[in-house]
Write a protein that holds these residues in place. Structure first.
Motif, mmCIF file in Angstrom:
data_model
loop_
_atom_site.group_PDB
_atom_site.id
_atom_site.type_symbol
_atom_site.label_atom_id
_atom_site.label_comp_id
_atom_site.label_asym_id
_atom_site.label_seq_id
_atom_site.Cartn_x
_atom_site.Cartn_y
_atom_site.Cartn_z
ATOM 1 N N SER A 109 1.105 -1.163 -0.054
ATOM 2 C CA SER A 109 -0.017 0.301 -0.110
ATOM 3 C C SER A 109 1.412 0.888 -0.130
ATOM 4 O O SER A 109 0.729 2.276 -0.960
ATOM 5 C CB SER A 109 -1.248 0.134 1.361
ATOM 6 O OG SER A 109 -1.626 1.480 1.059
ATOM 7 N N LYS A 110 1.758 1.385 0.855
ATOM 8 C CA LYS A 110 2.829 2.217 0.652
ATOM 9 C C LYS A 110 3.377 2.332 -0.674
ATOM 10 O O LYS A 110 3.636 3.655 -0.586
ATOM 11 C CB LYS A 110 3.366 1.905 1.990
ATOM 12 C CG LYS A 110 3.269 2.153 3.223
ATOM 13 C CD LYS A 110 4.565 2.097 4.157
ATOM 14 C CE LYS A 110 3.771 2.795 5.478
ATOM 15 N NZ LYS A 110 4.742 2.182 6.213
ATOM 16 N N SER A 111 3.887 1.656 -1.264
ATOM 17 C CA SER A 111 4.613 1.587 -2.166
ATOM 18 C C SER A 111 3.664 2.126 -3.186
ATOM 19 O O SER A 111 3.992 2.870 -4.354
ATOM 20 C CB SER A 111 5.186 0.213 -3.070
ATOM 21 O OG SER A 111 4.073 -0.810 -3.147
ATOM 22 N N LEU A 112 2.154 2.123 -3.531
ATOM 23 C CA LEU A 112 1.582 2.256 -4.657
ATOM 24 C C LEU A 112 1.374 3.998 -4.322
ATOM 25 O O LEU A 112 1.003 4.445 -4.883
ATOM 26 C CB LEU A 112 0.089 1.674 -3.938
ATOM 27 C CG LEU A 112 0.386 0.050 -4.962
ATOM 28 C CD1 LEU A 112 -0.807 -1.026 -5.093
ATOM 29 C CD2 LEU A 112 0.351 0.250 -6.332
ATOM 30 N N MET A 113 1.227 4.295 -2.766
ATOM 31 C CA MET A 113 0.455 6.038 -2.514
ATOM 32 C C MET A 113 2.012 6.347 -2.472
ATOM 33 O O MET A 113 2.260 7.512 -3.242
ATOM 34 C CB MET A 113 0.905 5.488 -1.214
ATOM 35 C CG MET A 113 -0.678 4.966 -0.228
ATOM 36 S SD MET A 113 -2.074 5.842 -1.881
ATOM 37 C CE MET A 113 -2.742 7.196 -0.657
ATOM 38 N N ARG A 114 3.150 5.925 -2.764
ATOM 39 C CA ARG A 114 4.533 6.572 -3.131
ATOM 40 C C ARG A 114 5.205 5.720 -3.800
ATOM 41 O O ARG A 114 6.381 5.129 -3.492
ATOM 42 C CB ARG A 114 5.187 7.080 -2.063
ATOM 43 C CG ARG A 114 4.256 7.951 -1.176
ATOM 44 C CD ARG A 114 4.844 8.279 0.264
ATOM 45 N NE ARG A 114 4.713 9.140 1.221
ATOM 46 C CZ ARG A 114 4.303 9.097 2.373
ATOM 47 N NH1 ARG A 114 5.454 7.646 3.455
ATOM 48 N NH2 ARG A 114 3.673 10.141 3.561
ATOM 49 N N PRO A 115 4.557 5.506 -5.586
ATOM 50 C CA PRO A 115 5.486 4.598 -5.894
ATOM 51 C C PRO A 115 7.637 5.340 -6.568
ATOM 52 O O PRO A 115 7.297 6.535 -7.115
ATOM 53 C CB PRO A 115 4.574 4.863 -7.203
ATOM 54 C CG PRO A 115 3.932 5.494 -7.419
ATOM 55 C CD PRO A 115 3.781 6.556 -5.753
ATOM 56 N N GLY A 116 7.765 4.403 -7.069
ATOM 57 C CA GLY A 116 9.456 4.653 -7.293
ATOM 58 C C GLY A 116 8.934 5.234 -8.890
ATOM 59 O O GLY A 116 7.723 5.199 -9.420
ATOM 60 N N LEU A 118 9.699 3.666 -12.280
ATOM 61 C CA LEU A 118 9.923 2.443 -12.039
ATOM 62 C C LEU A 118 7.935 1.296 -12.310
ATOM 63 O O LEU A 118 7.271 1.922 -13.316
ATOM 64 C CB LEU A 118 10.160 1.196 -12.304
ATOM 65 C CG LEU A 118 9.533 -0.206 -12.801
ATOM 66 C CD1 LEU A 118 9.756 -0.066 -14.406
ATOM 67 C CD2 LEU A 118 10.749 -1.265 -12.837
ATOM 68 N N LEU A 119 7.466 2.418 -10.754
ATOM 69 C CA LEU A 119 5.912 1.763 -10.452
ATOM 70 C C LEU A 119 5.115 2.401 -11.201
ATOM 71 O O LEU A 119 4.242 2.411 -11.545
ATOM 72 C CB LEU A 119 5.944 1.109 -8.936
ATOM 73 C CG LEU A 119 4.437 1.078 -9.122
ATOM 74 C CD1 LEU A 119 3.894 0.066 -9.187
ATOM 75 C CD2 LEU A 119 4.145 0.794 -7.398
ATOM 76 N N ALA A 120 5.805 3.815 -11.127
ATOM 77 C CA ALA A 120 5.062 4.778 -11.622
ATOM 78 C C ALA A 120 4.405 5.129 -12.958
ATOM 79 O O ALA A 120 3.336 5.598 -13.256
ATOM 80 C CB ALA A 120 5.301 6.506 -11.098
ATOM 81 N N ALA A 121 5.461 4.505 -13.708
ATOM 82 C CA ALA A 121 5.663 4.456 -15.207
ATOM 83 C C ALA A 121 4.366 3.231 -15.197
ATOM 84 O O ALA A 121 3.453 3.361 -15.939
ATOM 85 C CB ALA A 121 7.111 4.237 -15.985
ATOM 86 N N LYS A 122 4.923 2.666 -14.998
ATOM 87 C CA LYS A 122 3.535 1.227 -14.934
ATOM 88 C C LYS A 122 1.999 1.762 -14.463
ATOM 89 O O LYS A 122 1.558 1.031 -15.589
ATOM 90 C CB LYS A 122 3.991 0.446 -13.922
ATOM 91 C CG LYS A 122 4.958 0.053 -14.623
ATOM 92 C CD LYS A 122 5.402 -2.095 -14.003
ATOM 93 C CE LYS A 122 6.848 -2.553 -14.445
ATOM 94 N NZ LYS A 122 6.954 -3.777 -12.952
#
Length: 172
Positions: A109-116, A118-122
């Protein structure tokens, strides 16, 4: 379930609840433990009385009857504590797994709320592939469906069998 907050993140939606050992009140648990202890002491006292030569001489039939019941009473006294102890250990093991999964959910959940990057691009690419109305529309037709409710399961299985047979024999 009561939601917990970790650094501004809430677990209200995804948190698994731990197993509860007992719903009994503290007083009820204390009374059950006291009853179990009394049962255990009673078995020990009966065991000692059954080997006392003076009592054996006076009440031979009673001692014989009690001696026949003593193994079952002993097993009950041990099981009275052993079964809850095993359940407690099982709950502890299950709850440890639940805590691990809850922590993993929180990390995700934290990584979705503050994506890096690569995840932000996806995530951005996934947003662009959506159709109107917030849903991605998939057009399907022909033989690319795995299953259709237009046929019964037995018809589907027969058609699948026939298709595989034709493929194996080289027919069209």
């Amino acid at each position: 379930a009561e939601a917990r907050k970790y650094g501004g993140f809430s677990t209200a939606m995804a948190e698994e609840e731990p197993y509860v050992f007992s719903l009994a009140t503290q007083a009820q648990r204390a009374m059950a433990a006291g009853l179990g202890a009394l049962n255990f002491v009673g078995v020990v006292v009966l065991g000692r009385l059954c080997v006392d030569p003076q009592i054996v001489a006076q009440k031979a039939q009673l001692v014989q009857a009690v001696s026949a019941l003593l193994p079952g009473l002993s097993a009950y006294a041990v099981a009275f504590f052993a079964i809850p102890a095993l359940r407690w250990a099982w709950c502890q093991r299950k709850n440890a797994g639940i805590e691990e999964r809850n922590a993993a959910r929180m990390d995700a959940s934290k990584s979705l709320m503050r994506p890096g990057k690569l995840l932000a691009a996806k995530l951005e690419a996934a947003k662009r592939t959506r159709g109107r109305g917030g849903r991605r529309r998939v057009a399907s037709g022909g033989d690319d469906n795995v299953f259709s409710s237009a046929k019964s399961a037995s018809d589907f299985e027969a058609d699948d069998f026939e298709r595989r047979l034709r493929e194996r024999t080289g027919e069209k």
